[in-house]
Design an enzyme around this catalytic site. Sequence first.
Site, PDB file in Angstrom:
ATOM      1  N   LYS A  79      41.435  37.083  -9.269  1.00  0.00           N
ATOM      2  CA  LYS A  79      41.403  37.863  -8.029  1.00  0.00           C
ATOM      3  C   LYS A  79      42.819  38.162  -7.589  1.00  0.00           C
ATOM      4  O   LYS A  79      43.741  37.399  -7.896  1.00  0.00           O
ATOM      5  CB  LYS A  79      40.704  37.066  -6.919  1.00  0.00           C
ATOM      6  CG  LYS A  79      40.159  37.928  -5.811  1.00  0.00           C
ATOM      7  CD  LYS A  79      38.844  38.533  -6.234  1.00  0.00           C
ATOM      8  CE  LYS A  79      38.151  39.266  -5.136  1.00  0.00           C
ATOM      9  NZ  LYS A  79      36.727  39.447  -5.466  1.00  0.00           N
TER      10      LYS A  79
HETATM   11  N1  GLU Z   1      35.337  42.713  -6.126  1.00  0.00           N
HETATM   12  C1  GLU Z   1      34.028  42.622  -6.701  1.00  0.00           C
HETATM   13  C2  GLU Z   1      33.510  41.208  -6.628  1.00  0.00           C
HETATM   14  O1  GLU Z   1      33.925  40.422  -5.810  1.00  0.00           O
HETATM   15  C3  GLU Z   1      33.957  43.241  -8.080  1.00  0.00           C
HETATM   16  C4  GLU Z   1      34.793  42.588  -9.128  1.00  0.00           C
HETATM   17  C5  GLU Z   1      34.841  43.345 -10.453  1.00  0.00           C
HETATM   18  O2  GLU Z   1      34.122  44.314 -10.603  1.00  0.00           O
HETATM   19  O3  GLU Z   1      35.623  42.909 -11.300  1.00  0.00           O
HETATM   20  O4  GLU Z   1      32.613  40.830  -7.339  1.00  0.00           O
END
Ligand code: GLU
Length: 430
Positions: A120
């Site tokens: 993240k």
């Molecule tokens: N930000 C989204 C989540 O928390 C998508 C993450 C992604 O598609 O890699 O799942």
Amino acid sequence: MTRSSSIASQPHAAYTAETNPYEAMMKRFDVAAAKLELDPGLYKILRTPVREVTVSIPVALDNGHLEVFTGYRVLHNIARGPGKGGIRYAPTVTIEEVKALAAWMTWKCAVANIPFGGAKGGVICDPSRLSLGELERITRRYTAEIMDMLGPEKDVPAPDMNTNEQTMAWIMDTYSMHVRHTVTAVVTGKPVALCGSRGRREATGRGIMLIAREAAKKRKMKLKGARVVVQGFGNVGSIGAELMEAHGAKIVGVSDIRCGLFNKAGINMKKLLQYGAKHKFIEGFPGAGKVSNSELLELPCDILVPAATENQITSENAGQIKAKIIVEGANGPTTAEADAILNAKGVLVVPDILANAGGVTVSYFEWVQDRMGWFWKESEVNERLEDILVASFYDVDEMARSHKVNMRIGAYMLGMSRVAQNTKTRGIYA
Ligand code: GLU
């Protein structure tokens, strides 16, 4: 420029033991580890991020001043594949939050059984006070700073709070300029015209609808006719609400960052979306009465979808929640203390790492399509998404039932056991 007027950072209220997102993740992790009788060595490996990076992002603002923003990227685990996870822009971003979100991505990808680890990123900034040009410069410099961590085989970002298809296009372009050729698979959630996937924009909301449907079945209810309240009217909440309404649910309450709306007879989503697109906010919509954010969560309803941000359902309001089912659209909307209260009340909580996995699942499809250079029809994307999410729902349910735990702990146990198994089979490189 004085410190207080800086837009690069805002004072952030300190977390309490209940609201610290990393602690909230670890509390569930510890319960799941005990239930799994996880080897103490594997426990240490699974809880520890592979890499945590903090970068400074100097940017020229439109007014000619220079500002320095702070960005993070945390790679939590790569036992099952490259890191995967969004990038968020918000004044409230902290390293604790990014670490928690990275770990949640690891468990989420493992629950969905897709070949990724977890990661993240975040930048401390307030996008509502930044121009498009400033956002582009922040994005490009942030990308350049974390460039060595990224790559289709290493770590693949995606959108999260306050980032979107345009942000992903800038990241893709910046990365590609550095490596001297176009690398579309370095990020997902791109515009369809730039090798994004059909159905990606709607995927998290579609997943919410599918999971709400299965959760209703489990409770011997139907999505058709169910009264639904949705907190948050961003990508996840608005599309989730629209799709649930299309499947017969009655959306009785919604909110955005400014205000909440309630109408016992149901709020027309098409009209609300049109109103929101025109006015930017849903405040003043004629088809419903106004409620506060805290009242919204406590409205009488069958299904509550918190799709805004962390720490919305806490020990303070969990006792007043009337929903029979909670489907977590946001990451970390419910604290561990609130879980205990909801459990005792018999509320079925479908946890974030299952309920909002639709987004990353279609991100996986986008990554596959980019690497093949062969793009699927939207119906194929949606069909495969449904297969994966429905299977994951019942895998979690089975884990929860066989260990007599709730779905949250069942999901952690499923995700953690899959990561632990891969770690054990791969062995430890020395
Ligand atoms: N930000 C989204 C989540 O928390 C998508 C993450 C992604 O598609 O890699 O799942």
